[in-house]
Design an enzyme around this catalytic site. Sequence first.
Site, PDB file in Angstrom:
ATOM      1  N   GLY A 152     -39.207   6.257  16.412  1.00 52.14           N
ATOM      2  CA  GLY A 152     -39.854   4.988  16.733  1.00 52.14           C
ATOM      3  C   GLY A 152     -39.116   4.134  17.727  1.00 52.14           C
ATOM      4  CG  HIS A 153     -35.290   2.038  19.023  1.00 55.05           C
ATOM      5  ND1 HIS A 153     -34.249   2.148  19.900  1.00 55.05           N
ATOM      6  CD2 HIS A 153     -35.558   0.713  18.936  1.00 55.05           C
ATOM      7  CE1 HIS A 153     -33.874   0.950  20.305  1.00 55.05           C
ATOM      8  NE2 HIS A 153     -34.651   0.068  19.733  1.00 55.05           N
ATOM      9  CE1 TYR A 154     -37.936   0.113  22.165  1.00 56.69           C
ATOM     10  CE2 TYR A 154     -36.196   1.007  23.540  1.00 56.69           C
ATOM     11  CZ  TYR A 154     -36.747  -0.040  22.842  1.00 56.69           C
ATOM     12  OH  TYR A 154     -36.110  -1.239  22.812  1.00 56.69           O
TER      13      TYR A 154
END
Length: 148
Positions: free
Chosen positions: A50-52
């Site tokens: 999720g990052h990124y």
Amino acid sequence: MNTYPLEREELCRYLPHRPPFLFVDRIVRKEESRIAGEITFRAEESFFEGHYPGHPVVPGVLLIEAAAQTAAVFTGMEGYSAGKTGYLAKVEDMQFKAPVKPGDRLECEVYLERVLGDFLFFSSTVRKGDVVVAKGKFTVVVKDDRRE
């Protein structure tokens, strides 16, 4: 007397953290008021999802945590935290200078600047090879959790 590098199994004697929230792979050197640890951020780390997405980068807060955990090993080895727990109390002037990506091996060098009662003041520099990726200062407070 410790010999270096100090691998995860041995450094965990001084550190309360465990996977998946352990961000020191080994301690590579320790001097009177300075310690250096290494961490490799592996591509399978869950936070990269999720990052990124499509452009994975280590969150800056985890670079701070890696430096703080390196300091925690130092406080344990030096006896500052004997029978106590160290807590991150303050982060100052942290600067992020270059992105850290999956597979990058970092060295977190932490220097104890001063001690004032239960407060330990550190400066840190995080490097990827010769490139400084983060630097700043932070304070740790050690508390006797048995008295709370």
